[in-house]
Scaffold this motif. Structure first.
Motif, PDB file in Angstrom:
ATOM      1  N   GLY A  80      -1.860  -6.570  -0.695  1.00  0.00           N
ATOM      2  CA  GLY A  80      -0.997  -5.460  -0.309  1.00  0.00           C
ATOM      3  C   GLY A  80      -1.014  -4.333  -1.346  1.00  0.00           C
ATOM      4  O   GLY A  80      -0.820  -3.166  -1.020  1.00  0.00           O
ATOM      5  N   PHE A  81      -1.253  -4.698  -2.610  1.00  0.00           N
ATOM      6  CA  PHE A  81      -1.314  -3.689  -3.664  1.00  0.00           C
ATOM      7  C   PHE A  81      -2.743  -3.194  -3.875  1.00  0.00           C
ATOM      8  O   PHE A  81      -2.969  -2.253  -4.628  1.00  0.00           O
ATOM      9  CB  PHE A  81      -0.776  -4.253  -4.985  1.00  0.00           C
ATOM     10  N   LEU A  84      -5.157  -3.349   0.938  1.00  0.00           N
ATOM     11  CA  LEU A  84      -4.277  -3.151   2.097  1.00  0.00           C
ATOM     12  C   LEU A  84      -3.147  -2.152   1.818  1.00  0.00           C
ATOM     13  O   LEU A  84      -2.202  -2.045   2.587  1.00  0.00           O
ATOM     14  CB  LEU A  84      -3.696  -4.499   2.561  1.00  0.00           C
ATOM     15  N   TRP A  85      -3.267  -1.438   0.706  1.00  0.00           N
ATOM     16  CA  TRP A  85      -2.219  -0.481   0.331  1.00  0.00           C
ATOM     17  C   TRP A  85      -1.983   0.561   1.429  1.00  0.00           C
ATOM     18  O   TRP A  85      -0.847   0.927   1.715  1.00  0.00           O
ATOM     19  CB  TRP A  85      -2.595   0.202  -0.997  1.00  0.00           C
ATOM     20  N   ASP A  86      -3.064   1.009   2.039  1.00  0.00           N
ATOM     21  CA  ASP A  86      -2.911   2.058   3.050  1.00  0.00           C
ATOM     22  C   ASP A  86      -2.678   1.501   4.452  1.00  0.00           C
ATOM     23  O   ASP A  86      -2.985   2.156   5.446  1.00  0.00           O
ATOM     24  CB  ASP A  86      -4.145   2.975   3.044  1.00  0.00           C
ATOM     25  N   THR A  87      -2.162   0.286   4.534  1.00  0.00           N
ATOM     26  CA  THR A  87      -1.888  -0.322   5.838  1.00  0.00           C
ATOM     27  C   THR A  87      -0.412  -0.726   5.904  1.00  0.00           C
ATOM     28  O   THR A  87       0.335  -0.543   4.938  1.00  0.00           O
ATOM     29  CB  THR A  87      -2.736  -1.600   6.048  1.00  0.00           C
ATOM     30  N   ARG A  90       1.370  -2.888   3.105  1.00  0.00           N
ATOM     31  CA  ARG A  90       1.802  -2.394   1.790  1.00  0.00           C
ATOM     32  C   ARG A  90       3.221  -2.913   1.518  1.00  0.00           C
ATOM     33  O   ARG A  90       4.121  -2.699   2.324  1.00  0.00           O
ATOM     34  CB  ARG A  90       1.780  -0.866   1.787  1.00  0.00           C
ATOM     35  N   PRO A  91       3.412  -3.617   0.377  1.00  0.00           N
ATOM     36  CA  PRO A  91       4.708  -4.294   0.167  1.00  0.00           C
ATOM     37  C   PRO A  91       5.831  -3.368  -0.279  1.00  0.00           C
ATOM     38  O   PRO A  91       7.000  -3.729  -0.175  1.00  0.00           O
ATOM     39  CB  PRO A  91       4.404  -5.318  -0.933  1.00  0.00           C
ATOM     40  N   VAL A  92       5.510  -2.215  -0.837  1.00  0.00           N
ATOM     41  CA  VAL A  92       6.548  -1.288  -1.307  1.00  0.00           C
ATOM     42  C   VAL A  92       6.252   0.100  -0.751  1.00  0.00           C
ATOM     43  O   VAL A  92       5.175   0.347  -0.228  1.00  0.00           O
ATOM     44  CB  VAL A  92       6.610  -1.243  -2.862  1.00  0.00           C
ATOM     45  N   ALA A  93       7.205   1.002  -0.903  1.00  0.00           N
ATOM     46  CA  ALA A  93       7.016   2.348  -0.358  1.00  0.00           C
ATOM     47  C   ALA A  93       5.926   3.100  -1.124  1.00  0.00           C
ATOM     48  O   ALA A  93       5.730   2.893  -2.320  1.00  0.00           O
ATOM     49  CB  ALA A  93       8.331   3.123  -0.441  1.00  0.00           C
TER      50      ALA A  93
END
Lengths: 332, 179
Positions: A80-81, A84-87, A90-93
């Protein structure tokens, strides 16, 4: 998750067989972005330096534990970091604070991984990500299964088999959908334990709604290894169509040792490092119709089913997926 | 109910406490509706200046999908959880009676005093929040009362005392159901 347990326990057992003393430590980690860095810091504070000659760590955040002789066999990243950040994963804003968090986490990873004497990964996908985001070189060390000789070839029957955790991202629903489009008398067997009751219900509903009870067996249970080997040995082929996995997954290896072709999809990720289209299996679009035509093709041509299966077996050797080189490299 | 048995560990070291933790997991699993697992947190207490870090790291770990914790040893029992039962095999005696007896690795200095205070404060906060506190012997019970002011019920480990039977003394028990 279960795959992670296997790789650790199997390696421990193989190291013991090799004459090493092994102690395995399992530590908790809660997937909670609010406390991820705090939990990582807790791991960082663990002192194992004088307690073992070598430390082998697998999953983050265990990679941050300090040891002068640390080997990493990374089988997971906080994706997620990373990629997959741009999906939606993503775990945080994606704001100033979230981006600072991401930078700190990646910097911490880079430092901790950089301390390791040897860095192995379970796939080219993970190695490429490590290079892209952390600028760290690593070596792919494909995880073998514990007892490959258990999986042996048998007849090439009527069933496409998928033995795996029953969960959304393994996409058993796609296989069920595919059975609506087959033209032959091919059958589908899905086995495994479900991680989510709602997904399992969705599968049942879909089977009933499309009157597929005659051609699909949904076996909702934990399948013991010997049982699994028997089912696979009689399969026509194996279907394994997860979405964007990091590694090829044990189902591929189980199939290959039993000389069965693996049917997978272009977006399955690490599975594509093992399966080669029309050589050791079949790769198609993640569409029911496309999968159905693969099922039909093998049903109507058992010779090809067998030829691809034998090539899958050869693929295991080609990629050097066996314990002897793994143990040697881990101990190097 | 998912029960996590929590204790500390030193790699490759095995003794009575490790055996007891394993046996407890096995016996909990025999209870209907209970699935039990063991968590062993590495612990290193030399030099004593490390102890503050060890305490902190246990408090910074996080558990999820666990209904109850049964914790046995310092500092592993400090791991946060809302439903924690303690079965104290012993406290960190170097900060308590062994210090008083001059047999501790903690120095008789202001730095050492800080370490002992830190252990006592962390212990008291944890004991305060615990659902129940059991101890393995009257000695541990007495020590807990004297140094920390907490009452506990003696629950003798059956392994070390296989002939133990439930007694009529209300402050001691050996029933596994108690935990």
């Amino acid at each position: 998750m279960e795959g992670a347990v296997f790789i650790v326990e199997w390696l421990a057992q193989k190291l013991i067989e090799h004459g090493q003393q092994v102690d395995t430590v399992w530590l908790p980690f809660a997937d909670n972005p609010d406390t991820t860095l705090r939990q990582m810091l807790a791991y960082r504070m663990i002192d194992l330096a004088g307690r073992a000659d070598k430390l082998v760590a697998f999953r983050p955040p265990a990679h941050v534990i300090r040891h002068p002789n640390k080997t990493l066999w990374l089988i997971h990243q906080f994706r997620g970091f990373y990629d997959l950040w741009d999906t939606s994963d993503r775990p945080v804003a994606d704001d100033a604070r979230g981006r600072a968090f991401r930078r700190r986490l990646i910097a911490a990873d880079t430092r901790a991984i950089g301390e390791a004497r040897n860095v192995f990964t379970n796939s080219r996908v993970v190695s490429a990500r490590l290079k892209q985001f952390n600028n760290i070189d690593s070596q792919v060390l494909y995880p073998p299964i514990y007892c490959p000789e258990r999986f042996r070839p048998g007849e090439y029957g009527d069933e496409i088999v998928c033995i795996s955790r029953i969960t959304e991202h393994k996409r058993q629903h796609l296989l069920i959908e595919a059975m609506r489009h087959v033209k032959s008398r091919v059958k589908l067997r899905l086995c495994g334990v479900s991680g989510s009751a709602s997904y399992y219900r969705r599968l049942i509903k879909s089977i009933v709604a499309h009157s597929l009870r005659g051609s699909i067996t949904l076996d909702h249970r934990w399948v013991a290894e010997e049982d699994k080997a028997n089912i696979i040995s009689q399969a026509l082929a194996i279907a394994y169509v997860p979405f964007d996995e990091d590694s090829y997954g044990y189902p591929c290896l189980e199939a290959a040792h039993a000389e069965k072709a693996v049917i997978t999809t272009v977006d399955s990720g690490g599975v594509l490092e093992f399966v080669q289209d029309r050589r050791s299996g079949m790769i198609c679009d993640p569409e029911p119709e496309a999968l159905a035509s693969c099922f039909d093709a093998l049903y109507n041509d058992r010779y090809t089913a067998k030829r691809l299966g034998i090539a899958a077996r050869q693929r295991v050797d080609e990629l050097q997926i066996s314990w002897a080189p793994v143990v040697e490299k881990i101990l190097a | 109910m998912k029960v996590l048995v929590v204790t500390n560990m030193v790699p490759f070291a095995r003794g009575g406490a490790e055996e007891l933790a394993d046996r407890l997991v096995v016996n909990l699993e025999r209870f209907g509706g209970v699935s039990a697992e063991l968590l062993r947190i590495p612990f290193s207490w030399e030099p004593y200046q490390r102890i503050a870090e060890e305490v902190m790291l246990c408090r910074m770990l996080e558990l999820h999908r666990v209904d109850r914790v049964i914790a046995l040893k310092f500092p592993a029992y400090l791991i946060p959880h809302e439903d924690k039962t303690l079965w104290l095999l012993h406290q960190f005696r170097q900060a308590y009676d062994l210090y008083d007896a001059g047999q501790s690795n903690i120095a008789d200095s202001s730095e050492g005093d800080n370490t002992r205070r830190l252990v006592r404060n962390a212990d008291n906060a944890c004991f305060e929040k615990a659902r129940r506190i059991f101890v393995n012997s009257p000695t541990t019970q007495e020590r807990l009362r004297r140094y920390n002011g907490f009452d506990a019920l003696v629950l003798r480990p059956p392994l070390n005392d296989p002939d133990a039977l439930p007694t009529s003394d209300p402050t001691t028990t050996s029933s596994p159901a108690a935990v």
